[in-house]
Scaffold this active site. Structure first.
Site, PDB file in Angstrom:
ATOM      1  CB  THR A   1      -0.908   0.030   1.298  1.00  0.00           C
ATOM      2  OG1 THR A   1      -0.035  -0.117   2.304  1.00  0.00           O
ATOM      3  CG2 THR A   1      -1.949  -1.106   1.136  1.00  0.00           C
TER       4      THR A   1
ATOM      5  CB  SER B   1       2.732   6.177   8.655  1.00  0.00           C
ATOM      6  OG  SER B   1       2.671   7.636   8.077  1.00  0.00           O
ATOM      7  CE  LYS B   2       3.632   0.357   3.740  1.00  0.00           C
ATOM      8  NZ  LYS B   2       2.755  -0.612   3.834  1.00  0.00           N
ATOM      9  NE  ARG B   3      -0.296   9.309   6.296  1.00  0.00           N
ATOM     10  CZ  ARG B   3      -1.108   8.178   6.536  1.00  0.00           C
ATOM     11  NH1 ARG B   3      -1.577   7.683   5.311  1.00  0.00           N
ATOM     12  NH2 ARG B   3      -1.314   7.847   7.638  1.00  0.00           N
TER      13      ARG B   3
END
Ligand code: GLU
Length: 325
Positions: free
Chosen positions: A22, A266-268
């Site tokens: 994701t 997080s992936k952010r």
């Protein structure tokens, strides 16, 4: 499982890394991948790359290609799995494994411990207070039928089965215990801490808990290494292993890597995503950073996977809850 599986477990540990495609991986994902790889490779074992794409809206093949490329850049190669479905225990992509989940669900339904639940998210938010420690909500049993100790009559339960519904598993009172390699003895009363949980959603989506147990068991995984945010899930999964008659693997949950605000990456978190890390580090320097954060090395000097494999030992890793970077 046949005897050959039991023998192969004794001689060969099998680990896995199971990313959800994701987004790009970050330092925390890399830490999990490195520790899981070292754990089996230091004992001559096999490492599986499984693709957890149960969420079709958020999962993208491009992300998976990136994940594979980032793992290989670090030297983390897999013996089974990946997009090219290498190996004999596949498919290794969860969206191709729905038939196995359906079979496991039928088995669980046959135990008489499942029921149809038509609660919406709004129903749950309205009727359940969040769990004190972390805001989770323990299902309060609004759809629990009389025969499982709830208030719903058999005719009402039947009515729920005839409309779109989620399938929930009723969990017993009493502790599930296991010894985590890093965090030691864990005791969880599923009924108090997790509540009855979903196996399959009303829209037909399979739950992570069910899929991960079926996959790890069928793929012969002997040790599950992953972030400690999933420590509580291990108890739910152990309960499923037992109901399905599978042998329970060992668990090693690892510290979460957090940013300076103590929030889990997080992936952010762009600066610690593989995109920037690959710009700023060589593979050996990044391995040095991961190894020092985990406690495998005294400092962050560059190191190779071969060097780490020679000295790896779970006892070197500090069981901190989080690692702040
Ligand atoms: N797919 C999960 C994730 O990316 C990992 C699940 C597991 O390792 O059991 O967070």
């Amino acid at each position: 499982m046949g005897n050959s599986d039991i023998n192969s477990e004794i001689t060969q540990p099998v680990g896995r890394f199971a990313p959800s495609p994701t987004g790009r991986m970050h330092l925390g994902n890399i830490m999990t991948a490195v520790l899981s790889w070292l754990s089996v490779k230091s004992r001559g074992g096999r490492w599986i790359l499984r693709i957890e794409d149960l969420d079709p809206q958020r999962s993208k093949i491009e992300y998976m290609q990136r994940i594979e490329d980032d793992l290989l850049w670090l030297g983390l190669d897999w013996d089974e799995g990946g997009l090219d479905e290498r190996g004999l225990n596949g498919p290794y992509i969860q969206s191709r494994r729905y038939g196995y989940y359906a079979e496991a669900l039928r088995h669980l339904q046959a135990t008489g411990q499942t029921y149809a639940c038509t609660c919406t998210r709004a129903d749950i938010l309205a009727t359940q207070a969040p769990h004190q420690s972390d805001g989770r909500r323990v299902y309060g049993g609004r759809c629990l039928p009389v025969h499982l100790g709830g208030a719903l009559s058999e005719s009402e339960a039947e009515a729920r089965r005839s409309v779109p519904h989620a399938v929930r598993l009723h969990v017993p009172q009493g502790d599930i215990t296991f010894t985590d390699r890093l965090y030691g003895l864990q005791r969880t009363d599923l009924s108090r801490e997790c509540g009855d949980f979903i196996l399959c959603r009303a829209d037909g989506a399979w739950s992570y808990q069910l899929a991960v147990v079926v996959d790890d068991a069928m793929m012969g995984v002997t040790e599950v290494v992953r972030g400690n945010d999933l420590l509580l899930s291990a108890a739910q999964q152990i309960y499923l292993y037992r109901l399905l008659g599978y042998r329970v693997p060992e668990f090693a949950h690892v510290p979460l890597v957090c940013n300076k605000d103590s929030r889990r990456l997080s992936k952010r978190d762009a600066s610690l995503s593989m995109e920037s890390l690959r710009r700023d580090y060589t593979p050996e320097r990044l391995l040095g950073l991961v190894a020092s954060l985990a406690g495998l090395c005294d400092d962050a000097s560059p190191v190779t996977l071969t060097q780490l494999t020679e000295t790896f030992n779970w006892q070197m890793i500090t069981p901190a809850a989080v690692i702040i970077i």
